[in-house]
Design an enzyme around this catalytic site. Structure first.
Site, short mmCIF file in Angstrom:
data_model
loop_
_atom_site.label_atom_id
_atom_site.label_comp_id
_atom_site.label_asym_id
_atom_site.label_seq_id
_atom_site.Cartn_x
_atom_site.Cartn_y
_atom_site.Cartn_z
N TRP A 22 30.87 28.05 60.17
CA TRP A 22 30.21 27.21 59.29
C TRP A 22 28.81 26.48 59.92
CZ3 TRP A 22 32.37 21.62 58.61
CH2 TRP A 22 31.17 20.76 57.60
N ASP A 50 36.15 33.92 59.56
CA ASP A 50 35.72 33.23 58.37
C ASP A 50 34.47 32.84 58.45
OD1 ASP A 50 37.03 31.94 55.95
OD2 ASP A 50 35.86 30.48 57.00
N TYR A 55 26.84 29.54 53.87
CA TYR A 55 26.74 28.82 55.24
C TYR A 55 25.17 29.36 55.51
CZ TYR A 55 31.59 28.06 55.64
OH TYR A 55 32.93 27.52 55.36
N SER A 153 39.91 27.69 48.28
CA SER A 153 39.60 26.46 49.31
C SER A 153 39.69 25.19 48.52
CB SER A 153 38.39 26.78 50.05
OG SER A 153 37.82 25.90 51.01
N GLN A 178 42.36 26.89 51.83
CA GLN A 178 41.74 26.55 52.94
C GLN A 178 41.27 24.93 52.93
OE1 GLN A 178 37.35 27.64 55.40
NE2 GLN A 178 38.83 29.37 54.72
N SER A 207 38.33 22.16 60.40
CA SER A 207 38.03 20.77 60.92
C SER A 207 39.31 20.33 61.63
CB SER A 207 37.49 19.73 59.86
OG SER A 207 37.15 18.58 60.53
N PRO A 208 40.17 21.10 62.27
CA PRO A 208 41.49 20.61 62.86
C PRO A 208 41.17 19.68 63.90
CG PRO A 208 41.09 22.75 63.63
CD PRO A 208 40.06 22.69 62.59
N ARG A 229 27.63 16.59 67.84
CA ARG A 229 27.65 16.93 66.37
C ARG A 229 27.28 15.57 65.41
NH1 ARG A 229 32.43 20.35 63.56
NH2 ARG A 229 31.40 21.98 64.92
N GLY A 286 35.19 26.42 65.54
CA GLY A 286 33.92 27.03 65.76
C GLY A 286 33.58 26.60 67.04
#
Length: 337
Positions: A22, A50, A55, A153, A178, A207-208, A229, A286
């Site tokens: 992403w 994925d 994106y 999602s 998702q 986003s775990p 980030r 990611g």
């Protein structure tokens, strides 16, 4: 190496740690670094990837396609998504209309360099297109061999139930959802997970690590780290803001001794926690460097005992969002263009 789980009520197995691109490919890191990271994921045992057409406005799919070039296609599971605006942002360059879906799958396949994707996902629910139209298009794509399975999602429990019924009528399999899910964001537990378990739908969670906050590197009362980030608009800085409150950051710091006791790093604890949920088939991660993945994949196969899970709940207290009604606010009520 990474363990595998079945995706929904299907025979498809996916790596329980899945690589998502992403905010990295064609955005945060240069293409050469992205290719090295994808190869690092493969070396670590990750075979599931994925992406989405939106994106980096389709560029992320192209980077992933180049990175996977030369790999045995049958040994990979490639997912992509459709809904958000792409291309020149014309009136039909968004949503889940038949026109946008049929054109989008062809563009995704071309950019990914493959004849089919294993999973084609509705990136959000489209309130402006009849659901029958959307699922007829999905069913046609499956029959054409361009996708093997269908997913969605961030759909609500009711939307999942309606979509699942339509898919069955049309003879295709809706096998995944998702949603966002982490120790700090637990809104799917109330309604989405029980409904999904009943219908044979798995969660592929994004986003775990709560946009990196669960790594523990963001400290209460201190500026965010340079180059993180939270300082990069291209890397989801807007998404992380809600987690940068001192009460949340203090609660996250209380997880550190729990991770140490379990013999895990903070990122490993965060990934292992979402994988304790039996309805979760995969955690999306990611990375901008291969070594990040080498650490993350060690969470695969970890079993957290009841005492550890209880300690996590106690440490976080009432900071996690558990409001099941929040699932109704994710999909836009009108299209973006």
């Amino acid at each position: 190496m990474v363990n595998y789980r079945y995706l929904g009520n299907s025979g498809l197995k996916v790596s329980e740690i899945t690589f998502g691109n992403w905010v990295t490919h064609a955005s945060q890191v240069e293409d050469d670094a992205a290719v090295r990271t994808v190869h690092g994921a493969l070396d670590a045992g990750i075979t599931t990837f994925d992406t989405a057409d939106t994106y980096a406005n389709t560029a992320a799919e192209s980077v992933l396609g180049r990175a996977l070039e030369g790999q045995r296609r049958e040994s990979l599971e490639i997912f992509t998504k459709v809904y958000f605006p792409t291309g020149p942002m014309g009136p039909n360059d968004t949503g889940l209309s038949r026109k946008h879906i049929m054109e989008s799958i062809n563009g995704s396949l071309r950019r990914l360099g493959t004849d089919y994707v294993d999973l084609y996902q509705a990136h959000r629910f489209d309130y402006e297109t009849p659901l029958e139209e959307t699922f007829q298009a999905f069913a046609d794509i499956v029959r054409q061999g361009k996708a093997l399975y269908i997913g969605v999602s961030e759909w609500t429990a009711e939307q999942l139930r309606e979509g699942h019924a339509l898919a069955r009528e049309l003879g295709v399999q809706l096998i995944s959802n998702q949603p966002q899910y982490s120790m700090l964001h637990r809104v799917i537990e109330e309604k989405v997970v029980p409904t999904s378990a009943e219908l044979g739908i798995s969660q592929i969670v994004w986003s775990p690590m709560a946009q990196g906050v669960l790594s523990g590197k963001y400290l209460p009362g201190q500026p965010v780290p340079e180059g993180s980030r939270a300082t990069d608009d291209k890397s989801g800085a807007e998404f992380i803001k809600k987690y940068l409150r001192d009460d949340i950051l203090e609660a996250v710091q209380r997880l550190k001794p729990i991770a140490d006791q379990a013999g895990l790093t903070m990122p490993q604890l965060a990934i292992a926690w979402v994988l304790q949920n039996e309805n979760v088939a995969a955690a999306l991660v990611g990375a901008s460097r291969p070594e990040q993945l080498a650490d993350t994949v060690k969470a695969s196969g970890v079993k957290l005992d009841a005492d550890t899970l209880a300690a996590i709940d106690e440490a976080l207290g009432d900071t996690p969002n558990r409001d099941g009604d929040d699932t109704y606010s994710v999909s836009p009520k009108t299209r973006m263009i």
